[in-house]
Scaffold this motif. Structure first.
Motif, PDB file in Angstrom:
ATOM      1  N   GLN A  38       0.831  -1.202   0.000  1.00  0.00           N
ATOM      2  CA  GLN A  38       0.000   0.000   0.000  1.00  0.00           C
ATOM      3  C   GLN A  38       0.869   1.257   0.000  1.00  0.00           C
ATOM      4  O   GLN A  38       0.596   2.212  -0.750  1.00  0.00           O
ATOM      5  CB  GLN A  38      -0.920   0.001   1.215  1.00  0.00           C
ATOM      6  N   GLU A 197     -11.085   1.015   0.872  1.00  0.00           N
ATOM      7  CA  GLU A 197      -9.949   0.468   0.132  1.00  0.00           C
ATOM      8  C   GLU A 197      -9.395  -0.752   0.859  1.00  0.00           C
ATOM      9  O   GLU A 197      -9.566  -0.908   2.068  1.00  0.00           O
ATOM     10  CB  GLU A 197      -8.848   1.533  -0.018  1.00  0.00           C
ATOM     11  N   ASP A 198      -8.759  -1.604   0.109  1.00  0.00           N
ATOM     12  CA  ASP A 198      -8.086  -2.777   0.659  1.00  0.00           C
ATOM     13  C   ASP A 198      -6.626  -2.733   0.239  1.00  0.00           C
ATOM     14  O   ASP A 198      -6.324  -2.954  -0.933  1.00  0.00           O
ATOM     15  CB  ASP A 198      -8.748  -4.057   0.137  1.00  0.00           C
ATOM     16  N   TRP A 599     -12.075  -0.851  -3.051  1.00  0.00           N
ATOM     17  CA  TRP A 599     -11.152  -0.536  -4.142  1.00  0.00           C
ATOM     18  C   TRP A 599      -9.823  -1.195  -3.842  1.00  0.00           C
ATOM     19  O   TRP A 599      -9.302  -1.143  -2.727  1.00  0.00           O
ATOM     20  CB  TRP A 599     -10.962   0.977  -4.254  1.00  0.00           C
ATOM     21  N   ARG A 600      -9.262  -1.841  -4.861  1.00  0.00           N
ATOM     22  CA  ARG A 600      -7.958  -2.478  -4.731  1.00  0.00           C
ATOM     23  C   ARG A 600      -7.080  -2.030  -5.889  1.00  0.00           C
ATOM     24  O   ARG A 600      -7.531  -2.030  -7.044  1.00  0.00           O
ATOM     25  CB  ARG A 600      -8.085  -4.002  -4.741  1.00  0.00           C
ATOM     26  N   PRO A 603      -6.736  -5.584  -8.471  1.00  0.00           N
ATOM     27  CA  PRO A 603      -8.058  -6.167  -8.235  1.00  0.00           C
ATOM     28  C   PRO A 603      -8.071  -7.685  -8.171  1.00  0.00           C
ATOM     29  O   PRO A 603      -8.781  -8.275  -7.382  1.00  0.00           O
ATOM     30  CB  PRO A 603      -8.885  -5.657  -9.424  1.00  0.00           C
ATOM     31  N   HIS A 667      -5.860  -9.409   8.218  1.00  0.00           N
ATOM     32  CA  HIS A 667      -6.172  -8.696   6.979  1.00  0.00           C
ATOM     33  C   HIS A 667      -7.638  -8.270   6.937  1.00  0.00           C
ATOM     34  O   HIS A 667      -7.959  -7.149   6.537  1.00  0.00           O
ATOM     35  CB  HIS A 667      -5.852  -9.582   5.771  1.00  0.00           C
ATOM     36  N   ASP A 833      -4.916 -14.455  -4.052  1.00  0.00           N
ATOM     37  CA  ASP A 833      -5.931 -14.141  -5.058  1.00  0.00           C
ATOM     38  C   ASP A 833      -5.569 -14.718  -6.421  1.00  0.00           C
ATOM     39  O   ASP A 833      -5.613 -14.032  -7.440  1.00  0.00           O
ATOM     40  CB  ASP A 833      -6.122 -12.624  -5.151  1.00  0.00           C
TER      41      ASP A 833
END
Length: 892
Positions: A38, A197-198, A599-600, A603, A667, A833
């Motif tokens: 981030q 946001e993430d 929002w990432r 994504p 997380h 992911d």
């Protein structure tokens, strides 16, 4: 000097140090450990270099960041900070030193999957992050919208469409004096509304040194606690004041042999600053951007050749460009001199003095202390200038639009019954702004507070989670007046008129209202009266959210339905058609479609989020865009209650968790609380916290998961040196012959994994169960591995190699490997992911192949992996059995 990091149940960092500088260094380091990727995304956004790894979708932002000169402004502000306040500048440098330390030891997999490598922070980077976060906060692109609305519909359109627009962010906040609490001491509570946001935009933190001990919500990448803090004797909180403090100037530019000139208000052409920059774009050719700055400010739209299809000028008149004038560019001050005084504050007067130095964004501030002191004021810097500047674009070549000083910041008072509510509505900050949020949230909070004589910290979630929709009345009034509906529409009308107006996730009435509202918005936006606004000028893409017609109609629907006349539009027929449309569409409950969509930056594979209660004009402000989508990307980015009677009774929560590392146990562990309206207790007693120790046990896991009846499995980044003895022992055993390291010395094994640590595509992890090493996991990008030459690699594929520890003296371990492999599948498929796992065991390794197939892997072809013999790496030829585990099979 000594520094210690502690963690509470939620993984929130509690930091102790011997000085403010050492504490800042620790804060920077722990932020890099918890939020490394981030931080790097934000650094690149501030520099205008995010397209280099995010690709073409990030290019519009990078072009804007370069043209508006974010990085250069941050540099100038830091240089000025060093001159004005060397102590704060040194403190910021300490934070940056900590960030750089943390990034070098951050979890490699967090970066590897995105292709983003940790870089180096400069002393001004925190200022750049702050500026990039808030440059659009005041919504200056709304002036572009007003310009178009006035041009197409006339000046009345400004008032009709005035609302909290798509690009602004708001908050709820309320102060309850001791006269209205159960303890006799004040309470502060609220929830900032931003994009969810993430990882989250706010980070919970506890900072302690001999000078101060403060808990609060900080912006990752910025030292201290700026927005929401509690020192034990005084607490403060902010909301967006909705002030207008940025101006857009229509510029007339021309090229000369020496560069570019701009026409000034005195009628003379003045040299503009000009240079070009290259913006790198992943997978594409670099894009050149021309950076121009006039005496007003940087040119953010157009140039000497005009707007590329935008507003045209009369023949013979130089084409139009648009420059932005914003306070930090003018003053070289971002208000960082307020940050240390806030941490050192003991009373409301200290907070008040600190906020005298506040610059951007302009906020409403509330504060209270243990001695009964209360504060309600606006803080920031708003220029004095002509009224026209505040509403729309103004001509740079005409006199009368210059800035000439700064507004004195207004102060508010508490009501007679001892409360103050701030929810972005008109009020204390009215002289400073143009558009404000509707009063519904503020009115509802005031009403709820009046409903009880005394309040405690534990009572406040009832206000945070209130779902009554204050803006429902105009549409329901139109519904009440309808006649001659079809039976289905008539039944829907009756249900909605009996509806309790609560936007609860399990409410069928809320879903039905949203369906009718969305249909009304779409039909109004499609009406010929607004046709001229459907295609905005060819402005840069970053400004388009403010110019899209449908969201403007959605957020101004209340005004549009109540206006005496609306450009000849028959609103009764619009509503009638919308009800008939909604009556013919099956509807469930509000939470079916109103779902959280954080929002990432990266994504990955989209997954449906949980259903949400609330709506844009509820106190529980979970915003969607009616008529476009019910999905919610904006909402409470944190919730808090600051108790001045006893700080330990304060409460807080964030939407996801303290960690930004996918797969970390922290997380998303706060999400269930956030959804239900619960909050975690604020812990300030260090004896109740677990200190982080040094050595392997202190390594931050990239994944942690408890398996009932088995234990807690943690996946740690492999330390090539510290773990060398364990790994060498495992790979040297005969059973590990297929691993390919039999016969290697410990030093050679260490060297191999030290080399792997330098790679972006291959990563090694130590798997532990209840702190006992139980396996060696390697993950890799198949496209960057020899296996990628042997099958068709698909997007989202990830390869793994797994070596389990030998059985202990008790021999067989039924279900043991399945438990470990289940956790590792969760890590690589969900935590990272990814879409599919690929394995390539040697065809002779029948036990491993059988183990994978039992786990759900599907056998693929047998392939021959070619020999690799390059410096630092030798891999012999291998006949392998490919097998695949799709995410939908592992987690149906």
């Amino acid at each position: 000097m000594t520094t210690q990091i502690y963690r509470d149940t939620w993984g929130i960092p509690h930091l102790r140090a011997d000085s403010a500088d050492e504490l800042a260094r620790a804060q920077g380091r722990v932020t890099a450990l918890d939020r490394g990727r981030q931080l790097e995304v934000e650094r690149h956004r501030a520099q205008g270099t995010s397209a280099a790894f995010l690709g073409v979708t990030a290019l519009p932002w990078d072009l804007f960041a370069r043209r508006v000169r974010l990085d250069d402004t941050a540099r100038r502000c830091f240089a000025a900070l060093e001159r004005r306040d060397p102590e704060t500048a040194r403190w910021v440098r300490s934070y940056v030193d900590g960030v750089n330390e943390g990034l070098t030891s951050s979890s490699a997999p967090e970066f590897a999957k995105s292709g983003l490598l940790p870089g180096r922070w400069e002393p001004w980077t925190p200022l750049g992050v702050w500026l990039a976060t808030h440059i659009l906060f005041a919504g200056f692109p709304a002036k572009l919208w007003r310009e178009e609305a006035i041009r197409q519909l006339g000046p009345d359109a400004v008032g009709l469409f005035a609302a909290d627009g798509p690009g602004t962010s708001g908050s709820n906040g309320w102060l309850v004096s001791g006269e209205r609490t159960t303890t006799g001491k004040a309470l502060l509570a609220g929830d900032p509304h931003r994009f969810i946001e993430d990882p989250g935009v706010y980070q919970q933190v506890h900072l302690s040194c001999p000078e101060f001990d403060v808990v609060g919500l900080t912006v990752p990448g910025v030292p201290g606690i700026a927005h929401f803090g509690h020192t034990g004797t005084v607490a403060w909180a902010i909301t967006n004041a909705m002030a207008d403090y940025q101006d857009l100037y229509r510029e007339r530019l021309r090229r000369t042999g020496a560069g570019v000139e701009a026409l000034g208000p005195d009628g003379s052409w003045r040299r503009a600053v000009r240079h070009t920059e290259l913006v790198e774009v992943a997978g594409e050719e670099p894009v050149e951007v021309e950076v121009i700055e006039t005496e007003r400010g940087p040119v953010v739209i157009g140039g000497p050749e005009g707007l590329d299809g935008g507003i045209s000028e009369p023949a013979g008149v130089p084409p139009l460009a648009v420059s932005l004038r914003y306070p930090p560019r003018v003053t070289e001050d971002l208000g960082f001199t307020a940050l240390l005084p806030l941490l050192r504050a003991r009373r409301v007067a200290d907070v008040d003095r600190a906020f005298d130095d506040w610059a951007e964004p302009v906020n409403v501030v509330q504060a209270a202390d243990t001695e009964g002191g209360l504060l309600h004021r606006v803080a920031g810097r708003v220029p004095l200038r002509a009224e026209a500047n505040r509403v729309r674009l103004v001509p740079a070549w005409e006199p009368g639009h210059e800035w000439h000083g700064w507004h004195e910041m207004p102060r508010g008072e508490l009501t007679d019954d001892g409360i103050a509510v701030m929810a972005n509505q008109r009020g204390t900050a009215t002289p400073l702004g143009v558009e404000f949020a509707p009063p519904h949230r503020a009115d509802r909070i005031t009403e709820l507070l009046a409903g009880r004589a005394r309040w405690s910290a534990a009572d406040m979630p009832a206000i945070h989670m209130d779902t009554r929709l204050g803006s429902a009345a105009p549409l329901l009034d139109h519904l009440a007046a309808l006649t001659d509906l079809t039976p289905a529409a008539s039944a829907l009308r009756e249900r909605l008129l009996a509806w309790d107006r609560r936007m609860d996730a399990d409410s069928a009435g809320a879903a039905a209202f949203a369906a009718v509202r969305g249909a009304v918005v779409r039909r109004l936006a499609a009406h010929p009266a607004f046709a001229a606004l459907t295609e905005p000028p060819a402005y840069p893409e970053v400004f388009l959210p403010w110019l899209a017609l449908l969201p403007r109609v959605a957020f101004a629907l209340e005004h549009l339905l109540r206006a005496r006349e609306l450009y000849g539009i028959d609103r009764t027929e619009i509503v009638r058609a919308a009800v008939e449309e909604a009556a013919g569409t099956p509807a469930g409950v509000w939470g079916d479609t109103h779902r959280l969509t954080p929002w990432r930056a990266f994504p990955g594979t989209p997954t449906p989020g949980p259903g949400l209660s609330g709506d844009h004009d509820c106190v529980l402000c979970t915003s969607s865009v009616p008529g476009l989508t019910d999905l919610s990307a904006r909402g409470p980015a944190a919730r808090f209650v600051w108790d001045l009677a006893r700080r330990e009774d304060s409460l807080w929560v964030v939407p996801l968790g303290a960690s930004g590392v996918p797969g970390s146990p922290h997380h998303q562990d706060q999400l269930p609380m956030w959804l239900k309206g619960d909050m975690a207790p604020v812990i300030t007693d260090f004896t109740r916290l677990e200190p982080e120790t040094t050595g392997p046990s202190a390594r931050r896991p990239v994944h942690e998961q408890h398996v009932d009846g088995f234990g807690t499995i943690r996946v740690l980044p492999l330390d090539p040196t510290a773990d060398a003895e364990t790994v060498h022992r495992w790979v040297s055993e005969q059973r590990a012959a297929f691993w390919g390291m039999n016969g290697l010395t410990r030093a050679q094994v260490t060297e191999i994994y030290a080399h792997m640590e330098t790679l972006d595509t291959h990563h090694a992890h130590l798997v532990v169960r209840d702190d006992e090493p139980v396996g060696l996991l390697q993950t890799y990008d198949p496209a960057a591995d020899r296996v990628g030459d042997c099958y068709a690699v698909e997007p989202g594929d990830i390869g793994i190699h797994l070596l389990l520890a030998p059985a202990g003296p008790d021999g067989d371990r039924p279900g043991w490997s399945a438990a470990v492999m289940g956790v590792l599948a969760s890590y690589v498929l969900l935590g990272l992911d990814r879409c599919r796992v690929v394995v390539d065991p040697d065809v002779r390794n029948e036990k491993a192949i059988a183990r994978f197939l039992r786990q759900g892997f599907v056998a693929g072809p047998e392939v021959v992996l070619p020999e690799i013999d390059i410096p630092d790496v030798f891999l012999p030829e291998k006949r392998a059995q490919l097998a695949f585990l799709p995410r939908e099979v592992a987690f149906p």
